[in-house]
Design a protein around this motif. Sequence first.
Motif, PDB file in Angstrom:
ATOM      1  N   GLU A   1       0.837  -1.201   0.000  1.00 26.02           N
ATOM      2  CA  GLU A   1       0.000   0.000   0.000  1.00 26.02           C
ATOM      3  C   GLU A   1       0.872   1.250   0.000  1.00 26.02           C
ATOM      4  OE1 GLU A   1      -3.532   2.091   2.709  1.00 26.02           O
ATOM      5  OE2 GLU A   1      -2.756   0.099   3.214  1.00 26.02           O
ATOM      6  N   PHE A   2       1.922   1.234   0.821  1.00 25.80           N
ATOM      7  CA  PHE A   2       2.923   2.305   0.790  1.00 25.80           C
ATOM      8  C   PHE A   2       3.962   1.889  -0.236  1.00 25.80           C
ATOM      9  CE2 PHE A   2       6.831   4.373   1.912  1.00 25.80           C
ATOM     10  CZ  PHE A   2       6.455   5.626   2.374  1.00 25.80           C
ATOM     11  N   LYS A   3       4.048   2.614  -1.331  1.00 26.85           N
ATOM     12  CA  LYS A   3       4.878   2.194  -2.442  1.00 26.85           C
ATOM     13  C   LYS A   3       6.364   2.410  -2.172  1.00 26.85           C
ATOM     14  CE  LYS A   3       1.587   0.669  -4.898  1.00 26.85           C
ATOM     15  NZ  LYS A   3       1.452  -0.814  -5.062  1.00 26.85           N
ATOM     16  N   HIS A   4       7.131   1.356  -2.364  1.00 27.76           N
ATOM     17  CA  HIS A   4       8.582   1.401  -2.233  1.00 27.76           C
ATOM     18  C   HIS A   4       9.199   1.463  -3.621  1.00 27.76           C
ATOM     19  CE1 HIS A   4       6.952  -0.945   1.254  1.00 27.76           C
ATOM     20  NE2 HIS A   4       7.542   0.056   1.874  1.00 27.76           N
ATOM     21  N   PRO A   5      10.308   2.166  -3.794  1.00 23.04           N
ATOM     22  CA  PRO A   5      10.866   2.372  -5.131  1.00 23.04           C
ATOM     23  C   PRO A   5      11.457   1.102  -5.740  1.00 23.04           C
ATOM     24  CG  PRO A   5      12.368   3.224  -3.476  1.00 23.04           C
ATOM     25  CD  PRO A   5      11.113   2.842  -2.757  1.00 23.04           C
ATOM     26  N   THR A   6      10.969   0.740  -6.913  1.00 25.65           N
ATOM     27  CA  THR A   6      11.558  -0.362  -7.678  1.00 25.65           C
ATOM     28  C   THR A   6      11.912   0.089  -9.085  1.00 25.65           C
ATOM     29  OG1 THR A   6       9.326  -1.129  -8.269  1.00 25.65           O
ATOM     30  CG2 THR A   6      10.396  -2.191  -6.376  1.00 25.65           C
ATOM     31  N   LYS A   7      11.746   1.382  -9.339  1.00 23.52           N
ATOM     32  CA  LYS A   7      12.144   1.984 -10.613  1.00 23.52           C
ATOM     33  C   LYS A   7      13.162   3.082 -10.336  1.00 23.52           C
ATOM     34  CE  LYS A   7       9.333  -0.396 -13.283  1.00 23.52           C
ATOM     35  NZ  LYS A   7       9.830  -1.332 -14.324  1.00 23.52           N
ATOM     36  N   PHE A   8      14.047   3.291 -11.307  1.00 21.62           N
ATOM     37  CA  PHE A   8      15.157   4.221 -11.113  1.00 21.62           C
ATOM     38  C   PHE A   8      14.718   5.629 -10.729  1.00 21.62           C
ATOM     39  CE2 PHE A   8      18.311   7.253 -12.562  1.00 21.62           C
ATOM     40  CZ  PHE A   8      19.473   6.743 -12.022  1.00 21.62           C
ATOM     41  N   PRO A   9      13.762   6.261 -11.419  1.00 24.71           N
ATOM     42  CA  PRO A   9      13.383   7.635 -11.055  1.00 24.71           C
ATOM     43  C   PRO A   9      12.891   7.754  -9.612  1.00 24.71           C
ATOM     44  CG  PRO A   9      12.527   7.071 -13.217  1.00 24.71           C
ATOM     45  CD  PRO A   9      13.022   5.799 -12.615  1.00 24.71           C
ATOM     46  N   ALA A  10      12.089   6.779  -9.173  1.00 24.68           N
ATOM     47  CA  ALA A  10      11.580   6.820  -7.804  1.00 24.68           C
ATOM     48  C   ALA A  10      12.712   6.631  -6.797  1.00 24.68           C
ATOM     49  CB  ALA A  10      10.516   5.747  -7.606  1.00 24.68           C
ATOM     50  N   ALA A  11      13.665   5.757  -7.125  1.00 22.49           N
ATOM     51  CA  ALA A  11      14.809   5.537  -6.243  1.00 22.49           C
ATOM     52  C   ALA A  11      15.643   6.806  -6.117  1.00 22.49           C
ATOM     53  CB  ALA A  11      15.659   4.385  -6.768  1.00 22.49           C
ATOM     54  N   LEU A  12      15.861   7.481  -7.238  1.00 23.19           N
ATOM     55  CA  LEU A  12      16.638   8.716  -7.216  1.00 23.19           C
ATOM     56  C   LEU A  12      15.927   9.794  -6.403  1.00 23.19           C
ATOM     57  CD1 LEU A  12      19.278   9.865  -8.308  1.00 23.19           C
ATOM     58  CD2 LEU A  12      18.016  10.665 -10.316  1.00 23.19           C
ATOM     59  N   ASP A  13      14.613   9.875  -6.534  1.00 25.44           N
ATOM     60  CA  ASP A  13      13.843  10.865  -5.787  1.00 25.44           C
ATOM     61  C   ASP A  13      13.957  10.647  -4.282  1.00 25.44           C
ATOM     62  OD1 ASP A  13      13.005  12.191  -8.022  1.00 25.44           O
ATOM     63  OD2 ASP A  13      11.023  11.248  -8.105  1.00 25.44           O
ATOM     64  N   VAL A  14      13.835   9.393  -3.853  1.00 32.20           N
ATOM     65  CA  VAL A  14      13.853   9.146  -2.414  1.00 32.20           C
ATOM     66  C   VAL A  14      15.256   9.367  -1.847  1.00 32.20           C
ATOM     67  CG1 VAL A  14      14.325   6.643  -2.442  1.00 32.20           C
ATOM     68  CG2 VAL A  14      12.972   7.620  -0.594  1.00 32.20           C
ATOM     69  N   LEU A  15      16.302   9.041  -2.608  1.00 28.51           N
ATOM     70  CA  LEU A  15      17.662   9.307  -2.138  1.00 28.51           C
ATOM     71  C   LEU A  15      17.924  10.801  -2.042  1.00 28.51           C
ATOM     72  CD1 LEU A  15      19.893   6.628  -3.920  1.00 28.51           C
ATOM     73  CD2 LEU A  15      18.976   6.609  -1.592  1.00 28.51           C
ATOM     74  N   ASP A  16      17.417  11.559  -3.009  1.00 28.53           N
ATOM     75  CA  ASP A  16      17.573  13.013  -2.944  1.00 28.53           C
ATOM     76  C   ASP A  16      16.866  13.579  -1.718  1.00 28.53           C
ATOM     77  OD1 ASP A  16      19.172  13.352  -5.171  1.00 28.53           O
ATOM     78  OD2 ASP A  16      17.491  13.660  -6.543  1.00 28.53           O
ATOM     79  N   SER A  17      15.675  13.054  -1.423  1.00 29.30           N
ATOM     80  CA  SER A  17      14.913  13.539  -0.269  1.00 29.30           C
ATOM     81  C   SER A  17      15.627  13.215   1.040  1.00 29.30           C
ATOM     82  CB  SER A  17      13.515  12.911  -0.271  1.00 29.30           C
ATOM     83  OG  SER A  17      12.775  13.298  -1.414  1.00 29.30           O
ATOM     84  N   ILE A  18      16.140  11.992   1.152  1.00 28.57           N
ATOM     85  CA  ILE A  18      16.860  11.606   2.366  1.00 28.57           C
ATOM     86  C   ILE A  18      18.157  12.400   2.476  1.00 28.57           C
ATOM     87  CG2 ILE A  18      18.013   9.716   3.582  1.00 28.57           C
ATOM     88  CD1 ILE A  18      16.052   7.805   2.228  1.00 28.57           C
ATOM     89  N   GLY A  19      18.869  12.546   1.349  1.00 24.24           N
ATOM     90  CA  GLY A  19      20.125  13.289   1.366  1.00 24.24           C
ATOM     91  C   GLY A  19      19.932  14.726   1.800  1.00 24.24           C
ATOM     92  N   THR A  20      18.879  15.368   1.316  1.00 27.87           N
ATOM     93  CA  THR A  20      18.592  16.745   1.716  1.00 27.87           C
ATOM     94  C   THR A  20      18.277  16.830   3.197  1.00 27.87           C
ATOM     95  OG1 THR A  20      17.765  17.307  -0.484  1.00 27.87           O
ATOM     96  CG2 THR A  20      17.067  18.721   1.335  1.00 27.87           C
ATOM     97  N   ALA A  21      17.470  15.890   3.685  1.00 29.24           N
ATOM     98  CA  ALA A  21      17.117  15.892   5.105  1.00 29.24           C
ATOM     99  C   ALA A  21      18.341  15.669   5.986  1.00 29.24           C
ATOM    100  CB  ALA A  21      16.058  14.822   5.377  1.00 29.24           C
ATOM    101  N   LEU A  22      19.215  14.761   5.601  1.00 33.61           N
ATOM    102  CA  LEU A  22      20.427  14.508   6.379  1.00 33.61           C
ATOM    103  C   LEU A  22      21.347  15.724   6.370  1.00 33.61           C
ATOM    104  CD1 LEU A  22      21.291  10.855   5.262  1.00 33.61           C
ATOM    105  CD2 LEU A  22      20.363  11.569   7.464  1.00 33.61           C
ATOM    106  N   ARG A  23      21.476  16.365   5.212  1.00 36.20           N
ATOM    107  CA  ARG A  23      22.346  17.533   5.098  1.00 36.20           C
ATOM    108  C   ARG A  23      21.841  18.675   5.977  1.00 36.20           C
ATOM    109  NH1 ARG A  23      21.367  19.885  -0.251  1.00 36.20           N
ATOM    110  NH2 ARG A  23      19.717  20.925   0.934  1.00 36.20           N
ATOM    111  N   ASP A  24      20.519  18.823   6.057  1.00 38.69           N
ATOM    112  CA  ASP A  24      19.933  19.917   6.826  1.00 38.69           C
ATOM    113  C   ASP A  24      19.755  19.574   8.305  1.00 38.69           C
ATOM    114  OD1 ASP A  24      19.827  21.275   4.461  1.00 38.69           O
ATOM    115  OD2 ASP A  24      17.689  20.921   4.112  1.00 38.69           O
ATOM    116  N   GLY A  25      20.086  18.349   8.682  1.00 38.60           N
ATOM    117  CA  GLY A  25      19.909  17.945  10.068  1.00 38.60           C
ATOM    118  C   GLY A  25      18.470  17.676  10.436  1.00 38.60           C
TER     119      GLY A  25
END
Length: 270
Positions: A201-225
């Motif tokens: 029900e909660f979609k997990h990334p199995t395609k490249f664009p979705a994987a890149l989006d979630v890594l960018d989101s996590i990376g931004t959050a980690l960088r900003d604390g």
Amino acid sequence: MEKQQTRYALGKRAEDGRYPVTVDGAPIGTVHRRHGSWYAAIPGHRIPERFGTRYEAAEHIVTLVDRGIRPTVPAPGDTPAHGLDMRTAGTGLRATQTYQHLVPDLLPTLPNLVRAVEAMARLAQLGWEPLEGYPGADQPWLMKCRLCGWTGRRFWSHLRGRNGDKKPRPANRHPGCIPTAKMEAALLALAKERCMLCPCEFKHPTKFPAALDVLDSIGTALRDGAMMSAVIYARAILEPCPASTYRAMVLRQAYDQRAAERRSTGQPVT
């Protein structure tokens, strides 16, 4: 000459390999061994120094206490990511209850998260269920054997194989497991649970664009604390999923491309 009294006390080794440390009778932190060195830990503080023995690491905690450092859990977003713990930041979030225990027991960085995803995907293939976050290759990892229900600690460095052969050791998995001759059939039965696309029900990334989006989101959050945000975004990559193999594959591809692009522009990779 009078022998100097130590102000710290080491407690009994916990299941995760850490020894609790009290200073002047008050609980302060822990010490643990990793890759041949000993490290000290105080909740809410990053301590990078390495030590030769657990006693030296504990003495360092005493030194830090004398400098005024005490255990603390900073509010998410108040300090840089390297000073926070994703597991602590996510405590109490309903949305994280299904995977919070799988947050790696490592520094909160994208490389460590991607390695954790890859390790957990391989565990699913091998019939193991992780019961805590990925601790690194050479640390005991609490998991459950899905072939017989046994619970105990295994080393990822043993399960991932040696020199790239991907052959897990030992062949009998653990004492008391089902007969070795029946393991292949049991693993094939478990393999029927896995699929190529996420059916959750909660979609997990199995395609490249979705994987890149979630890594960018996590990376931004980690960088900003913003560790609370990082924990929420990490749900997409840490939750159990029948498509975990494909999720790990596209996340690795996305991470490698992201890292290459950032290096080419002089940006920090992590």
